[in-house]
Scaffold this active site. Structure first.
Site, PDB file in Angstrom:
ATOM      1  N   GLU A 240       0.836  -1.199   0.000  1.00  0.00           N
ATOM      2  CA  GLU A 240       0.000   0.000   0.000  1.00  0.00           C
ATOM      3  C   GLU A 240       0.878   1.258   0.000  1.00  0.00           C
ATOM      4  O   GLU A 240       1.832   1.363   0.779  1.00  0.00           O
ATOM      5  CB  GLU A 240      -0.884  -0.053   1.247  1.00  0.00           C
ATOM      6  CG  GLU A 240      -1.842   1.097   1.423  1.00  0.00           C
ATOM      7  CD  GLU A 240      -2.685   0.944   2.687  1.00  0.00           C
ATOM      8  OE1 GLU A 240      -3.656   1.706   2.835  1.00  0.00           O
ATOM      9  OE2 GLU A 240      -2.363   0.070   3.534  1.00  0.00           O
TER      10      GLU A 240
ATOM     11  N   LYS B 178      -9.135   2.768  -2.205  1.00  0.00           N
ATOM     12  CA  LYS B 178      -9.457   2.042  -0.977  1.00  0.00           C
ATOM     13  C   LYS B 178     -10.856   2.402  -0.506  1.00  0.00           C
ATOM     14  O   LYS B 178     -11.260   3.566  -0.531  1.00  0.00           O
ATOM     15  CB  LYS B 178      -8.422   2.403   0.098  1.00  0.00           C
ATOM     16  CG  LYS B 178      -8.485   1.593   1.379  1.00  0.00           C
ATOM     17  CD  LYS B 178      -7.283   1.926   2.259  1.00  0.00           C
ATOM     18  CE  LYS B 178      -7.235   1.096   3.516  1.00  0.00           C
ATOM     19  NZ  LYS B 178      -6.008   1.390   4.309  1.00  0.00           N
TER      20      LYS B 178
ATOM     21  N   TYR C  84      -8.747   4.969  13.615  1.00  0.00           N
ATOM     22  CA  TYR C  84      -8.739   4.598  15.031  1.00  0.00           C
ATOM     23  C   TYR C  84      -7.317   4.206  15.407  1.00  0.00           C
ATOM     24  O   TYR C  84      -6.483   3.908  14.551  1.00  0.00           O
ATOM     25  CB  TYR C  84      -9.681   3.415  15.289  1.00  0.00           C
ATOM     26  CG  TYR C  84      -9.370   2.192  14.442  1.00  0.00           C
ATOM     27  CD1 TYR C  84      -8.404   1.263  14.848  1.00  0.00           C
ATOM     28  CD2 TYR C  84     -10.014   1.982  13.224  1.00  0.00           C
ATOM     29  CE1 TYR C  84      -8.101   0.158  14.064  1.00  0.00           C
ATOM     30  CE2 TYR C  84      -9.710   0.879  12.443  1.00  0.00           C
ATOM     31  CZ  TYR C  84      -8.761  -0.034  12.873  1.00  0.00           C
ATOM     32  OH  TYR C  84      -8.453  -1.128  12.099  1.00  0.00           O
TER      33      TYR C  84
ATOM     34  N   CYS D 202      -5.630  -3.205   2.187  1.00  0.00           N
ATOM     35  CA  CYS D 202      -5.431  -3.307   3.636  1.00  0.00           C
ATOM     36  C   CYS D 202      -6.730  -3.441   4.439  1.00  0.00           C
ATOM     37  O   CYS D 202      -7.300  -4.521   4.506  1.00  0.00           O
ATOM     38  CB  CYS D 202      -4.608  -2.126   4.127  1.00  0.00           C
ATOM     39  SG  CYS D 202      -3.833  -2.435   5.742  1.00  0.00           S
TER      40      CYS D 202
ATOM     41  N   GLY E 183      -6.320 -59.924  10.524  1.00  0.00           N
ATOM     42  CA  GLY E 183      -4.926 -59.669  10.844  1.00  0.00           C
ATOM     43  C   GLY E 183      -4.322 -58.597   9.958  1.00  0.00           C
ATOM     44  O   GLY E 183      -3.121 -58.338  10.013  1.00  0.00           O
TER      45      GLY E 183
ATOM     46  N   SER F 134      -9.412 -54.415   8.905  1.00  0.00           N
ATOM     47  CA  SER F 134     -10.226 -55.055   9.943  1.00  0.00           C
ATOM     48  C   SER F 134      -9.746 -54.645  11.333  1.00  0.00           C
ATOM     49  O   SER F 134     -10.547 -54.548  12.270  1.00  0.00           O
ATOM     50  CB  SER F 134     -10.216 -56.572   9.784  1.00  0.00           C
ATOM     51  OG  SER F 134      -8.915 -57.106   9.932  1.00  0.00           O
TER      52      SER F 134
ATOM     53  N   ASN G  74     -27.378 -62.602  12.454  1.00  0.00           N
ATOM     54  CA  ASN G  74     -28.771 -63.011  12.644  1.00  0.00           C
ATOM     55  C   ASN G  74     -28.924 -63.832  13.924  1.00  0.00           C
ATOM     56  O   ASN G  74     -29.875 -63.648  14.691  1.00  0.00           O
ATOM     57  CB  ASN G  74     -29.250 -63.835  11.455  1.00  0.00           C
ATOM     58  CG  ASN G  74     -29.334 -63.034  10.164  1.00  0.00           C
ATOM     59  OD1 ASN G  74     -29.272 -63.592   9.079  1.00  0.00           O
ATOM     60  ND2 ASN G  74     -29.460 -61.717  10.258  1.00  0.00           N
TER      61      ASN G  74
ATOM     62  N   LYS H  15     -20.196 -51.714  -8.101  1.00  0.00           N
ATOM     63  CA  LYS H  15     -20.056 -52.098  -6.693  1.00  0.00           C
ATOM     64  C   LYS H  15     -20.387 -50.915  -5.779  1.00  0.00           C
ATOM     65  O   LYS H  15     -20.973 -51.089  -4.705  1.00  0.00           O
ATOM     66  CB  LYS H  15     -18.635 -52.584  -6.412  1.00  0.00           C
ATOM     67  CG  LYS H  15     -18.250 -53.855  -7.147  1.00  0.00           C
ATOM     68  CD  LYS H  15     -16.832 -54.281  -6.807  1.00  0.00           C
ATOM     69  CE  LYS H  15     -16.405 -55.508  -7.603  1.00  0.00           C
ATOM     70  NZ  LYS H  15     -15.006 -55.918  -7.296  1.00  0.00           N
TER      71      LYS H  15
ATOM     72  N   SER I 173     -23.407 -46.833 -13.532  1.00  0.00           N
ATOM     73  CA  SER I 173     -22.519 -47.999 -13.478  1.00  0.00           C
ATOM     74  C   SER I 173     -21.934 -48.371 -14.827  1.00  0.00           C
ATOM     75  O   SER I 173     -20.945 -49.101 -14.902  1.00  0.00           O
ATOM     76  CB  SER I 173     -23.278 -49.198 -12.904  1.00  0.00           C
ATOM     77  OG  SER I 173     -23.680 -48.945 -11.578  1.00  0.00           O
TER      78      SER I 173
END
Length: 641
Positions: free
Chosen positions: A46, A115, A121, A170, A360, A364, A458, A604, A629
């Site tokens: 700026e 701007k 402030y 800014c 394993g 899972s 089940n 799938k 698909s």
């Protein structure tokens, strides 16, 4: 640049307050260096032509005239450089003085953006010297040329249509109604901010947060160029803290208190595609672009930049699904999301048990960890987790032992149900030669295991928890109506490269024997174990030898599905990301394989079980991914001919 990458530069040169000639020289040197490095967009701080901290010197006509002369010199210096430049300067118009971003390209001033919000402030008192931007744009005479003047300007590149840029200055970023909001609605893909933000404690982090948020919510590139240590230190210091952001992420950042030229590349194709993907009326495309009469909302200003290719400097993570920092916090969040999804399904169905096949292997193991978390949260007895190992022709001693040890260590109920005899009986029923280890040989085992799990669910008033991950789902690496099927899938949107990190996190958290077992699982070859082991009893069927490295496929999944990059662009960035690991031909081979498998196995995914979304990519047909698909991959495969 290629593939939509626009090389940008945030340039903070050395400067002296009110020394316009010195500043002009340094700005021209920076523009030249930036252009030589291939930058197509260069942004300066700026009021950099004279210095932001001039105070009441802005009321001196001598200074303002010198700045106008400097702009002409800077413009002349850009002739044939083919980079659009935004320089900060005080500009007099309509009897007022404005704090402006001056857009320059190829020897000409293209437009002047004043701007909008003037801070008045604390240490700032801009209203003492400057007027705020007018509400609409117009044309003014600047050194004999009619140029667009106003905040509502979009600069559009003729030879790269997605390269559209607008400016704010800014404080405009700090304001609730930032001009950049309207800019992106008018089609700007990149916002530049010419800034002189002083450095105070905590301000750099706040600045960084603002820019990330603005670029994220507006889906844009953001180039923030801040003033450096040449500004007056009478009451403030300036650090030259420059940032380049893209869609919510900081892609390049300078070190504070070190004047420099900061480079990166913004992917404007990705930005434009993201806005289309969101299909939001918020992004109005180019309907607000106007060109001539001054009565319309936005001015379109045309320019042209160099198409000369330059080196891509930004980096790409080899594991885009795995966060670079905060991995522990992210892992806990993902596991909690998985856990909560399963909790809801267990409560809704009134299930007494959860039935899960434990091999394993990685997937899972992760699913079992999630089930345990859900049962603990619900106050359910861990013994009602029915964890089943189902050894068959390809099962090795190591994986069988690891699965049983993990089940026991976690406190679940372990069942061992060998399926070899059942599968051999099935082979006899369908007249399959058990010595023929074809796809029937493999898939019959997977389907037998799924049938056992479903029947156990089940029998025990429970549900089957699936283990398939996102990577397997994308590649179709599952047996239809075998491991493809479950009553709820906790891993369905977790890619393989992330699975390992989640297990490692939970292993560290749980410690003890569980940690030891999980470390052994993490060090086991990825395999479905459907083919017999080698003569030493080790895994012979290695998944990544067949489908390709998961680290590559997860990279492909992320950019092909999350951002819809075409194959040649994915290959381009993959070569950079995996330099020294995989060569171009290897990457190309597996990328082609990815597209072939992804299209071939959509059927799938069209009937995949319910499962919780945890990240930015999901292949659920009820959620993120809807695809016929029987879609044909030829358009994508053309890239490989």
């Amino acid at each position: 640049m290629q593939y939509g990458f626009i090389k940008v530069c945030a340039a903070t040169p050395d400067m002296r307050v009110a020394d316009v000639d010195f500043n002009t020289k340094k700005i021209i040197e920076a523009i030249t260096e930036s252009a030589e490095n291939g930058s197509q967009l260069t942004v300066f701080p700026e009021l950099c032509v004279c210095g932001y901290t001039c105070g009441d010197l802005f009321n001196q006509p001598v200074l303002i005239k010198a700045c106008e002369t400097a702009i002409n010199k800077i413009a002349a210096a850009t002739k044939d450089l083919k980079t659009i430049v935004f320089v900060g300067a005080p500009i007099k118009a309509y009897g007022k003085l404005f704090n402006c971003a001056v857009a320059i390209c190829d020897g000409k001033v293209l437009g002047i953006v004043p701007k909008t919000y003037l801070p008045n402030y604390g240490e700032f008192y801009e209203r003492r010297n400057f007027a705020p931007a007018p509400q609409s744009w117009s044309q003014i005479d600047f050194n004999g040329d009619n140029v667009a003047f106003g905040t509502k300007c979009v600069f559009k590149c003729d030879n790269q249509p997605e390269f559209t840029v607008s400016a704010e200055i800014c404080e405009d970023l700090w304001a609730a109604q930032s001009p950049s909001i309207a800019h992106v609605q008018a089609g700007a893909n990149i916002i530049v901010n010419l800034s002189c933000s002083d450095e105070t404690v905590g301000k750099a982090e706040y600045r960084r947060t603002l820019i990330k948020a603005q670029s994220g919510k507006l889906i844009c590139g953001y180039v923030y160029c801040n003033a450096g240590d040449g500004e007056s230190s009478t009451d403030m210091t300036f650090s030259g803290h420059n940032l380049i952001a893209e869609n919510g992420a900081i892609i390049s950042e300078s070190k504070p208190f070190k004047n420099c030229l900061l480079y990166s590349e913004i992917d404007v194709e990705k930005i434009a595609r993201e806005r289309i993907r969101q299909a939001s009326g918020y992004y109005s495309g180019n309907e607000n672009f106007q060109s001539a009469d001054g009565h319309n909302s936005y001015a379109e200003v045309r320019f042209e930049t160099s198409e000369k290719d330059s080196e891509l400097t930004r980096t790409f993570s080899r594991t885009p699904f795995v966060p670079n920092d905060g991995l522990k916090e992210r892992s806990e969040l993902i596991l909690t999301v998985q856990q909560k999804g399963l909790e809801k399904r267990l409560k809704h169905t009134g299930s007494k048990t959860a039935v899960i096949g434990v091999s394993g292997g990685l997937d899972s193991a992760l699913a079992l960890l999630v089930v345990c978390r859900a049962f603990k949260a619900l106050g359910k007895d861990l013994r009602d987790i029915i964890a089943v190992t189902m050894p068959c022709f390809g099962t090795t001693k190591k994986t069988k032992n690891n699965s049983l040890r993990l089940i026991v260590a976690l406190g679940a109920t372990a069942k061992t149900i060998p399926v070899s005899s059942s599968v051999l009986k099935h082979f006899k029923d369908i007249c399959h030669n058990p010595n023929d280890t074809n796809v029937t040989y493999e898939n019959a085992q997977a389907r037998m295991r799924t049938m056992i799990l479903m029947s156990l669910a089940n029998e025990t008033d429970g549900i089957v928890v699936g283990t398939c991950d996102l990577s397997e789902t994308a590649l179709g690496w599952s047996t239809y109506n075998g491991d493809h099927m479950a009553m709820y899938g906790v891993n369905v949107s977790v890619p393989k490269t992330l699975v390992k990190h989640l297990i490692a996190y939970e292993a560290d958290k749980l410690g003890g024997e569980v940690n030891k077992i999980l470390q052994s699982i993490l060090n086991t070859e990825i395999s479905p174990e459907l083919l017999p082991p080698d003569n030493k009893g080790n895994i012979a069927q290695k998944t990544e030898d067949i489908v390709g490295p998961y680290i590559l496929h997860d990279f492909f999944i992320y950019y092909a599905l999350r951002y819809a990059f075409p194959p040649d662009k994915i290959l381009y960035i993959a070569e950079k990301a995996f330099k020294g690991v995989f060569n171009r031909e290897i990457i190309k081979k597996w990328l082609k394989s990815f597209y072939e498998r992804f299209f071939r196995h959509q059927f799938k995914r069209s009937c995949m079980p319910d499962g919780v979304k945890v990240g930015s990519v999901s292949l659920s047909p009820r959620g993120d991914w809807r695809m016929p698909s029987d879609a044909v991959a030829n358009v994508w495969l053309e890239y490989f001919k």
